[in-house]
Design a protein around this motif. Structure first.
Motif, short mmCIF file in Angstrom:
data_model
loop_
_atom_site.label_atom_id
_atom_site.label_comp_id
_atom_site.label_asym_id
_atom_site.label_seq_id
_atom_site.Cartn_x
_atom_site.Cartn_y
_atom_site.Cartn_z
N ALA A 1 0.71 -1.54 -0.29
CA ALA A 1 -0.10 0.13 0.18
C ALA A 1 0.43 1.60 0.08
CB ALA A 1 -1.23 -0.17 1.21
N THR B 1 -1.92 -5.85 -10.61
CA THR B 1 -2.80 -5.75 -8.57
C THR B 1 -2.42 -7.28 -8.58
OG1 THR B 1 -4.78 -6.28 -9.55
CG2 THR B 1 -4.06 -4.34 -9.55
N VAL C 1 -3.02 -2.47 -3.26
CA VAL C 1 -4.13 -1.80 -2.67
C VAL C 1 -4.15 -0.68 -2.75
CG1 VAL C 1 -4.95 -3.86 -1.23
CG2 VAL C 1 -3.41 -1.42 -0.12
N SER D 1 -10.50 -1.41 -1.99
CA SER D 1 -10.01 -2.57 -2.59
C SER D 1 -8.95 -3.61 -1.40
CB SER D 1 -8.43 -2.27 -3.40
OG SER D 1 -7.61 -1.11 -2.74
N GLY D 2 -8.55 -2.65 -0.30
CA GLY D 2 -7.91 -3.28 1.01
C GLY D 2 -8.98 -4.66 1.56
N ALA E 1 -9.44 -6.99 -0.50
CA ALA E 1 -7.85 -8.57 -0.38
C ALA E 1 -8.09 -9.03 0.55
CB ALA E 1 -6.79 -7.67 -0.31
N TYR F 1 -8.63 -11.42 -7.16
CA TYR F 1 -8.62 -10.44 -6.54
C TYR F 1 -8.29 -9.85 -8.01
CZ TYR F 1 -6.49 -6.68 -4.56
OH TYR F 1 -5.97 -4.50 -4.36
N LEU G 1 -11.43 -6.49 -8.53
CA LEU G 1 -11.32 -5.39 -8.07
C LEU G 1 -11.79 -4.48 -9.78
CD1 LEU G 1 -9.56 -3.41 -6.33
CD2 LEU G 1 -7.26 -3.36 -7.84
#
Length: 245
Positions: A49, A161, A171, A192-193, A196, A208, A212
């Motif tokens: 991140a 990703t 993310v 996104s966090g 995941a 994912y 996403l």
């Protein structure tokens, strides 16, 4: 293991609970490329991140895989925000991007300004100062002002990703998913966090990238269309080509 900087009081409470469950918390610690490779060897999953370009792209020598970005300045300032707090204010400045004030208390706020590459001014700090003066916000010093690159989603191939060969999932801005019209990225980072974490818990991280992209697809299209019309109207017409699968 969680790596974080500038922990707030709310973060600290949550992290204390995680620490009690055996999670290692490291604050204000620089991470090198060597550290990154050690993490990917040692841990089953590394969540990147770290923004654009991400630490994983730097460590793997793939920083050129990102395309399209905005530039933003922001700073924490102290002043009288009683009329605004607890709300936020976003001011469109006649370009693709905006200036903002996000109060954290009635006496403190994050203020900033951002532009697409084509709309960047010659003097970033002058533009920030003038925006603050126009909007009646305290003017930050250059020493306390941060400069950041914000990805225009999607600025990264969705398949990139998730890097299973390195146990990495990206993310937020690291995944290149900020709104290409406004530069907004907080909600995308949160979404996104959570996605995941949900997929990791189900041992389905291989889904994912597609999940996403499908979640963000409507926003991508809407922001692209609106931005196209804004730029065409302001500049008298431009060539425009886009496609979505």
């Amino acid at each position: 293991m969680i790596l974080a900087d500038r922990l707030t009081e709310s973060h600290t409470v949550g992290f204390e609970q995680l620490s009690e469950k055996g999670v290692d918390i490291h604050e204000n610690q620089s991470i090198t490329r060597t550290d990154f490779h050690e993490f990917t060897d040692e841990y089953d999953l590394v969540v990147d991140a770290t923004g654009q370009p991400s630490l994983s792209s730097k460590a793997l020598g793939t920083t050129n895989e990102y395309s399209g970005y905005m530039v933003a300045l922001n700073s924490d300032v102290e002043g009288d925000f009683t009329e605004l707090y607890p709300n936020s204010r976003i001011i469109l400045e006649n370009y693709t991007g905006y200036s903002w004030a996000f109060p954290k208390t009635s006496q403190r706020a994050n203020v900033g300004i951002g532009w697409t590459v084509s709309d960047r001014p010659n003097d970033y700090m002058k533009a920030l100062r003038e925006a603050c003066e126009r909007n009646g916000w305290p003017v930050p010093s250059q020493e306390r002002t941060n400069v950041a690159i914000i990805p225009e989603g999607p600025s990264l191939d969705p398949d990139r990703t998730h890097l299973p060969e390195h146990s990495v999932v990206r993310v937020g801005d690291a995944a290149g998913i900020a709104n290409r019209l406004t530069g907004k990225g907080i909600s995308q980072a949160v979404e996104s966090g959570f996605l995941a974490a949900e997929l990791a818990n189900r041992s389905q991280l291989h889904n994912y990238p597609d999940r996403l992209y499908q979640r963000m697809k409507t926003e991508y299209i809407f922001a692209t269309v609106v931005r196209y019309f804004l730029e065409t109207n302001r500049r008298g017409g431009t060539d425009f080509h886009w496609s979505w699968s």
